[in-house]
Scaffold this active site. Structure first.
Site, short mmCIF file in Angstrom:
data_model
loop_
_atom_site.label_atom_id
_atom_site.label_comp_id
_atom_site.label_asym_id
_atom_site.label_seq_id
_atom_site.Cartn_x
_atom_site.Cartn_y
_atom_site.Cartn_z
N ALA A 62 0.83 -1.21 0.00
CA ALA A 62 0.00 0.00 0.00
C ALA A 62 0.87 1.25 0.00
O ALA A 62 1.80 1.38 0.79
CB ALA A 62 -0.91 -0.01 1.22
N HIS A 181 -6.99 0.92 -3.37
CA HIS A 181 -7.23 0.24 -2.09
C HIS A 181 -8.57 0.71 -1.51
O HIS A 181 -8.67 1.75 -0.89
CB HIS A 181 -6.08 0.56 -1.12
CG HIS A 181 -6.01 -0.37 0.06
ND1 HIS A 181 -7.06 -1.16 0.47
CD2 HIS A 181 -4.99 -0.64 0.94
CE1 HIS A 181 -6.69 -1.87 1.54
NE2 HIS A 181 -5.45 -1.57 1.83
N HIS A 184 -10.33 -2.82 3.95
CA HIS A 184 -9.66 -2.84 5.26
C HIS A 184 -9.80 -1.59 6.13
O HIS A 184 -8.89 -1.25 6.88
CB HIS A 184 -8.18 -3.19 5.06
CG HIS A 184 -7.99 -4.57 4.53
ND1 HIS A 184 -6.81 -5.02 3.98
CD2 HIS A 184 -8.85 -5.62 4.44
CE1 HIS A 184 -6.95 -6.28 3.59
NE2 HIS A 184 -8.19 -6.67 3.86
N TYR A 186 -9.85 1.59 5.46
CA TYR A 186 -9.18 2.85 5.10
C TYR A 186 -10.17 3.81 4.43
O TYR A 186 -11.37 3.55 4.40
CB TYR A 186 -7.95 2.54 4.24
CG TYR A 186 -6.94 1.71 5.00
CD1 TYR A 186 -6.42 2.16 6.22
CD2 TYR A 186 -6.55 0.45 4.56
CE1 TYR A 186 -5.52 1.40 6.95
CE2 TYR A 186 -5.65 -0.33 5.30
CZ TYR A 186 -5.14 0.15 6.49
OH TYR A 186 -4.27 -0.61 7.23
N ARG A 233 -9.46 -3.15 -4.84
CA ARG A 233 -9.52 -4.11 -3.73
C ARG A 233 -10.65 -3.74 -2.79
O ARG A 233 -10.82 -2.57 -2.44
CB ARG A 233 -8.21 -4.17 -2.95
CG ARG A 233 -8.15 -5.42 -2.07
CD ARG A 233 -6.85 -5.58 -1.33
NE ARG A 233 -6.56 -7.01 -1.15
CZ ARG A 233 -5.76 -7.49 -0.21
NH1 ARG A 233 -5.15 -6.68 0.63
NH2 ARG A 233 -5.54 -8.79 -0.12
N GLY A 324 -0.42 -13.67 0.71
CA GLY A 324 0.34 -12.68 1.47
C GLY A 324 1.44 -13.32 2.27
O GLY A 324 2.59 -13.40 1.85
#
Length: 370
Positions: A62, A181, A184, A186, A233, A324
């Site tokens: 990121a 992104h 998650h 953000y 994502r 990951g």
């Protein structure tokens, strides 16, 4: 060998838009906190090239879109000339091995504090609701968050523009594309999720309004670099950083259809079983409706191993699988999957340390472990 490969679904070729992938094992975007002063470092050249294969897709960690986008120590950005120049050798290292590298562009929103912000100002978000302090994923450090400042309606276009410029900079740095992104907890996820977004303007309230910011970012980035270089994502089912939604199925479906309308290259969805970072549990939800509603390449992530990755590809649940922690600890993961070789164990203690070698580029390859 070719006949053998055909029996391993993860190692079959795949045409992703203009990209000829030789296999379906993707490096997931992983924050590593080794970009000192928010500038990518020479040690990242080795880290990414170690994991590159001819025709393999890697998604870089990121990367902040602006000086307000940061919320973690030593994470990279792509808003300055210095940062763009620093990314170039990293991209070149991957390209030298025939790999494909996308840049994940990111704004943390309220998952930050004044120490990370220019002039010690408040972090920005869709809301002014603060986050409660949380233990970092290393299990030790406690992250403190400052009360965010709610963006005024007329400020939102400039944040959209930051994503556009970051995408342009990524292409200038040589990246093959960008992944927006939207997951998650953000900034983009904060706008989308109704447990966070308490706005009363056109960016809040209805599902369409809550997704407006995300889709304005997508549109701006698509117009700047072309839909065939854009991924997104999304983690509709997770509640990272208190970003939860009361109807994740509806959110997933609406976004899958909307992203399809822009013709973007891929949708990268986080499995519902990944409720929080590192916590995997069985659950009744599935990404299949989202997969069916999205008309580009579909990629899944979240706790996959070799067996269930192969299964997900062979039964049509997904096109690609992002790994990951396994890829972090096994730079030659596709090769190990091919041979069904044993895997190095990852060391969580070194995920986020500043050391440019330990836990970063010192995981052994198969040849050196045999």
């Amino acid at each position: 060998m070719a006949a053998n490969l055909a029996t391993i679904p993860l190692l079959t070729p795949y045409q992703m838009g203009n990209f000829n992938l030789s296999h379906r094992v993707v490096l997931a975007p992983l924050t590593r906190q080794r970009s000192y002063g928010n500038v990518p470092q020479p040690h990242a050249v080795l880290y990414y090239s170690q994991r590159a294969t001819n025709g393999g897709l890697l998604i870089a960690e990121a990367t902040g879109v602006s000086d307000t986008a940061q919320g973690y120590p030593e994470t990279p950005g792509i808003w300055t000339t210095e940062q763009v120049e620093a990314w170039k050798p990293i991209v070149n290292g991957v390209h030298a091995k025939g790999g494909i590298l996308f840049c994940q562009i990111w704004h943390v929103g309220r998952v930050s504090n004044e120490g990370f912000q220019p002039n010690g100002q408040a972090p920005i978000s869709c809301t002014d609701k603060p986050l409660t302090p949380q233990v970092r994923s290393n299990g030790v450090d406690v992250a403190q968050f400052s009360t965010p400042r709610r963006l005024a309606t007329d400020e939102i276009p400039s944040v959209v523009n930051d994503f556009r410029l970051a995408a342009r900079n990524a292409i200038e740095a040589g990246f093959d594309g960008v992944e927006i992104h939207g997951a998650h907890g953000y900034l983009i996820d904060q706008f989308m999720k109704d447990k966070v977004n308490d706005r009363t303007d056109q960016y809040g309230g209805s599902l369409e309004n809550r997704c407006r910011f995300a889709l304005e970012v997508v549109e701006a980035v698509v117009n700047e670099i072309g839909a065939d270089r854009v991924g997104f994502r999304i983690s509709p089912f997770s509640n990272y950083s208190e970003a939860e939604d009361s109807n994740p199925e509806a959110l997933a479906l609406y976004m899958a259809k909307s992203l399809s309308n822009y013709g973007i290259l891929y949708c990268h969805a986080v499995e519902p079983r990944m409720v929080t970072i590192g916590e995997k549990k069985e659950c009744p939800h599935s990404l299949l409706p989202m997969r069916k509603a999205f008309n580009g390449t579909f990629m899944v992530a979240g706790g996959y191993d070799r067996k269930d990755g192969n299964q997900a590809v062979s039964n049509g649940y997904t096109d690609l699988v992002a790994y990951g922690r396994l890829f972090l600890a096994n730079p030659d993961l596709p090769r190990r999957f091919e041979l069904d070789a044993p895997l190095n164990k990852y060391d969580r203690e070194t995920f986020y340390i500043l050391n440019p070698v330990v836990g970063y580029t010192d995981y052994p390859f198969l040849e050196t472990t045999e």
